[in-house]
Motif scaffolding. Sequence first.
Motif, PDB file in Angstrom:
ATOM      1  N   ASN A   1      -2.729  -8.722  -8.018  1.00 13.40           N
ATOM      2  CA  ASN A   1      -4.041  -9.006  -7.441  1.00 13.40           C
ATOM      3  C   ASN A   1      -4.027 -10.373  -6.770  1.00 13.40           C
ATOM      4  O   ASN A   1      -3.361 -11.304  -7.234  1.00 13.40           O
ATOM      5  CB  ASN A   1      -5.120  -8.965  -8.526  1.00 13.40           C
ATOM      6  CG  ASN A   1      -5.319  -7.571  -9.090  1.00 13.40           C
ATOM      7  OD1 ASN A   1      -5.224  -6.588  -8.363  1.00 13.40           O
ATOM      8  ND2 ASN A   1      -5.582  -7.481 -10.385  1.00 13.40           N
ATOM      9  N   SER A   2      -4.793 -10.487  -5.694  1.00 13.47           N
ATOM     10  CA  SER A   2      -4.850 -11.748  -4.948  1.00 13.47           C
ATOM     11  C   SER A   2      -6.174 -11.811  -4.201  1.00 13.47           C
ATOM     12  O   SER A   2      -6.893 -10.808  -4.114  1.00 13.47           O
ATOM     13  CB  SER A   2      -3.693 -11.821  -3.950  1.00 13.47           C
ATOM     14  OG  SER A   2      -3.976 -11.035  -2.802  1.00 13.47           O
ATOM     15  N   PRO A   3      -6.502 -12.962  -3.625  1.00 13.13           N
ATOM     16  CA  PRO A   3      -7.728 -13.051  -2.817  1.00 13.13           C
ATOM     17  C   PRO A   3      -7.680 -12.172  -1.573  1.00 13.13           C
ATOM     18  O   PRO A   3      -8.714 -11.918  -0.953  1.00 13.13           O
ATOM     19  CB  PRO A   3      -7.771 -14.538  -2.433  1.00 13.13           C
ATOM     20  CG  PRO A   3      -6.944 -15.232  -3.452  1.00 13.13           C
ATOM     21  CD  PRO A   3      -5.858 -14.284  -3.798  1.00 13.13           C
ATOM     22  N   ILE A   4      -6.489 -11.714  -1.217  1.00  8.76           N
ATOM     23  CA  ILE A   4      -6.310 -10.885  -0.032  1.00  8.76           C
ATOM     24  C   ILE A   4      -6.432  -9.408  -0.383  1.00  8.76           C
ATOM     25  O   ILE A   4      -6.488  -8.542   0.483  1.00  8.76           O
ATOM     26  CB  ILE A   4      -4.933 -11.191   0.623  1.00  8.76           C
ATOM     27  CG1 ILE A   4      -4.868 -12.664   1.032  1.00  8.76           C
ATOM     28  CG2 ILE A   4      -4.658 -10.322   1.837  1.00  8.76           C
ATOM     29  CD1 ILE A   4      -4.332 -13.591  -0.023  1.00  8.76           C
ATOM     30  N   GLY A   5      -6.474  -9.091  -1.654  1.00  8.87           N
ATOM     31  CA  GLY A   5      -6.474  -7.711  -2.114  1.00  8.87           C
ATOM     32  C   GLY A   5      -5.333  -7.478  -3.082  1.00  8.87           C
ATOM     33  O   GLY A   5      -4.635  -8.414  -3.485  1.00  8.87           O
TER      34      GLY A   5
ATOM     35  N   HIS B   1      -0.510   2.582  -8.439  1.00  8.54           N
ATOM     36  CA  HIS B   1      -0.743   1.166  -8.735  1.00  8.54           C
ATOM     37  C   HIS B   1      -1.851   0.542  -7.885  1.00  8.54           C
ATOM     38  O   HIS B   1      -2.060  -0.670  -7.935  1.00  8.54           O
ATOM     39  CB  HIS B   1       0.557   0.382  -8.560  1.00  8.54           C
ATOM     40  CG  HIS B   1       1.650   0.829  -9.496  1.00  8.54           C
ATOM     41  ND1 HIS B   1       1.757   0.380 -10.794  1.00  8.54           N
ATOM     42  CD2 HIS B   1       2.665   1.714  -9.329  1.00  8.54           C
ATOM     43  CE1 HIS B   1       2.800   0.943 -11.383  1.00  8.54           C
ATOM     44  NE2 HIS B   1       3.363   1.762 -10.515  1.00  8.54           N
ATOM     45  N   ASN B   2      -2.529   1.371  -7.096  1.00  9.12           N
ATOM     46  CA  ASN B   2      -3.752   0.954  -6.383  1.00  9.12           C
ATOM     47  C   ASN B   2      -3.548  -0.201  -5.397  1.00  9.12           C
ATOM     48  O   ASN B   2      -4.435  -1.039  -5.217  1.00  9.12           O
ATOM     49  CB  ASN B   2      -4.843   0.583  -7.386  1.00  9.12           C
ATOM     50  CG  ASN B   2      -5.163   1.720  -8.337  1.00  9.12           C
ATOM     51  OD1 ASN B   2      -5.359   2.846  -7.914  1.00  9.12           O
ATOM     52  ND2 ASN B   2      -5.197   1.411  -9.635  1.00  9.12           N
ATOM     53  N   ALA B   3      -2.397  -0.255  -4.750  1.00 10.42           N
ATOM     54  CA  ALA B   3      -2.157  -1.296  -3.753  1.00 10.42           C
ATOM     55  C   ALA B   3      -3.094  -1.114  -2.557  1.00 10.42           C
ATOM     56  O   ALA B   3      -3.428   0.013  -2.174  1.00 10.42           O
ATOM     57  CB  ALA B   3      -0.708  -1.265  -3.289  1.00 10.42           C
ATOM     58  N   GLN B   4      -3.495  -2.231  -1.975  1.00 14.10           N
ATOM     59  CA  GLN B   4      -4.324  -2.230  -0.763  1.00 14.10           C
ATOM     60  C   GLN B   4      -3.574  -2.818   0.432  1.00 14.10           C
ATOM     61  O   GLN B   4      -3.861  -2.485   1.577  1.00 14.10           O
ATOM     62  CB  GLN B   4      -5.597  -3.047  -1.005  1.00 14.10           C
ATOM     63  CG  GLN B   4      -6.506  -2.469  -2.078  1.00 14.10           C
ATOM     64  CD  GLN B   4      -7.609  -3.442  -2.440  1.00 14.10           C
ATOM     65  OE1 GLN B   4      -7.354  -4.550  -2.916  1.00 14.10           O
ATOM     66  NE2 GLN B   4      -8.852  -3.032  -2.216  1.00 14.10           N
ATOM     67  N   VAL B   5      -2.636  -3.715   0.153  1.00 13.00           N
ATOM     68  CA  VAL B   5      -1.849  -4.381   1.193  1.00 13.00           C
ATOM     69  C   VAL B   5      -0.376  -4.291   0.809  1.00 13.00           C
ATOM     70  O   VAL B   5       0.004  -4.676  -0.305  1.00 13.00           O
ATOM     71  CB  VAL B   5      -2.261  -5.861   1.359  1.00 13.00           C
ATOM     72  CG1 VAL B   5      -1.442  -6.528   2.461  1.00 13.00           C
ATOM     73  CG2 VAL B   5      -3.763  -5.977   1.639  1.00 13.00           C
ATOM     74  N   LEU B   6       0.450  -3.787   1.709  1.00  9.11           N
ATOM     75  CA  LEU B   6       1.880  -3.652   1.463  1.00  9.11           C
ATOM     76  C   LEU B   6       2.629  -4.762   2.199  1.00  9.11           C
ATOM     77  O   LEU B   6       2.435  -4.963   3.400  1.00  9.11           O
ATOM     78  CB  LEU B   6       2.378  -2.285   1.945  1.00  9.11           C
ATOM     79  CG  LEU B   6       1.655  -1.070   1.348  1.00  9.11           C
ATOM     80  CD1 LEU B   6       2.152   0.211   2.005  1.00  9.11           C
ATOM     81  CD2 LEU B   6       1.828  -1.010  -0.160  1.00  9.11           C
ATOM     82  N   LEU B   7       3.472  -5.471   1.467  1.00  8.84           N
ATOM     83  CA  LEU B   7       4.254  -6.568   2.047  1.00  8.84           C
ATOM     84  C   LEU B   7       5.688  -6.092   2.248  1.00  8.84           C
ATOM     85  O   LEU B   7       6.335  -5.641   1.303  1.00  8.84           O
ATOM     86  CB  LEU B   7       4.223  -7.787   1.126  1.00  8.84           C
ATOM     87  CG  LEU B   7       2.833  -8.284   0.709  1.00  8.84           C
ATOM     88  CD1 LEU B   7       2.961  -9.505  -0.200  1.00  8.84           C
ATOM     89  CD2 LEU B   7       1.966  -8.596   1.920  1.00  8.84           C
TER      90      LEU B   7
ATOM     91  N   ARG C   1       3.497 -15.996  -9.091  1.00  5.91           N
ATOM     92  CA  ARG C   1       2.676 -14.972  -9.733  1.00  5.91           C
ATOM     93  C   ARG C   1       3.485 -13.725 -10.082  1.00  5.91           C
ATOM     94  O   ARG C   1       3.288 -13.127 -11.128  1.00  5.91           O
ATOM     95  CB  ARG C   1       1.509 -14.607  -8.819  1.00  5.91           C
ATOM     96  CG  ARG C   1       0.522 -15.754  -8.603  1.00  5.91           C
ATOM     97  CD  ARG C   1      -0.286 -16.045  -9.846  1.00  5.91           C
ATOM     98  NE  ARG C   1      -1.257 -15.009 -10.088  1.00  5.91           N
ATOM     99  CZ  ARG C   1      -2.533 -15.063  -9.693  1.00  5.91           C
ATOM    100  NH1 ARG C   1      -2.974 -16.137  -9.054  1.00  5.91           N
ATOM    101  NH2 ARG C   1      -3.361 -14.079  -9.944  1.00  5.91           N
ATOM    102  N   ARG C   2       4.349 -13.292  -9.179  1.00  6.30           N
ATOM    103  CA  ARG C   2       5.165 -12.111  -9.440  1.00  6.30           C
ATOM    104  C   ARG C   2       6.493 -12.225  -8.704  1.00  6.30           C
ATOM    105  O   ARG C   2       6.590 -12.909  -7.678  1.00  6.30           O
ATOM    106  CB  ARG C   2       4.463 -10.829  -8.978  1.00  6.30           C
ATOM    107  CG  ARG C   2       3.217 -10.471  -9.727  1.00  6.30           C
ATOM    108  CD  ARG C   2       3.429 -10.325 -11.234  1.00  6.30           C
ATOM    109  NE  ARG C   2       4.370  -9.257 -11.580  1.00  6.30           N
ATOM    110  CZ  ARG C   2       4.036  -8.010 -11.836  1.00  6.30           C
ATOM    111  NH1 ARG C   2       2.756  -7.637 -11.782  1.00  6.30           N
ATOM    112  NH2 ARG C   2       4.933  -7.118 -12.161  1.00  6.30           N
TER     113      ARG C   2
END
Length: 287
Positions: A146-150, A173-179, A111-112
Amino acid sequence: MANAVRVGVVQMTSINDLEANFKTCSRLVKEATAAGVKLLCFPESFSFIGTKVEDSLKIAEPIGGPIMQRYCSLARESSIWLSLGGFQEKGPDDAHLHNTHLLVDDSGKIRRTYRKIHLFDVDVPGNMVYKESAYTTAGTEIVVENSPIGRLGLSVCYDLRFSELYQLLRFDHNAQVLLVPSAFTKVTGESHWEILLRGRAIETQCYVIAAAQAGRHNDKRESYGDAIIIDPWGTIIARLPDRLSTGIAIADIDLLKIESVRTRMPIAQQRKFNIFWKPTSPPSSHI
């Protein structure tokens, strides 16, 4: 938690054997899917850690090459999203590679891709001198997906020390989860690993998923370990009990938790970004 999605974070000790590392990753994917995990996050250099730089350059290949195709097939066969952080992608010439974080969906599609921006050029006290830029070409793009996890914000290891990247991931960029897939050294990990991760979670009000290399890879290299998942309040919600073991830690990501924290402490509306980041004029001189 009706809005929760289960995620897993990997701790492992990669070596200079592509097949052995793939078998370990495959086993951990099976454990994760059996536990209902929808996204499993692997650490930096998950597929290979060589004993010398030349080893990594030798095995580096394009994103569409056979190494990554095996991991895409693994995601598809297991119907799971994979965060594959720190893949040796072939660079612009034979002397350089990209340290690339790939996000693969449950159909096996990439995806990215995020190429590590901040390279580890450091003289670690009491340890070694590292010069990642000698063989790695840095990336230049901020990446979210975007993903099902956020909404996921991608980074790699040494990026963790540069808070402005995570500020942009959240507020622009409106991130909700940082990897944050990593292979922290033992010395820097003992001093800074947990506190940096919790700081990034608190200041962005995001979940942080930090996969980690652990233990001794060869005679020259050792990683700190301690794979953890942190919630938007800065609380550690999953961690392996043994910092050096191979395995997964599991937690539920609740997007309503993010909304609650951000509503009660509305820093996105209160921050003075336009003041602190505006261009400044050079100081005037008085003679």
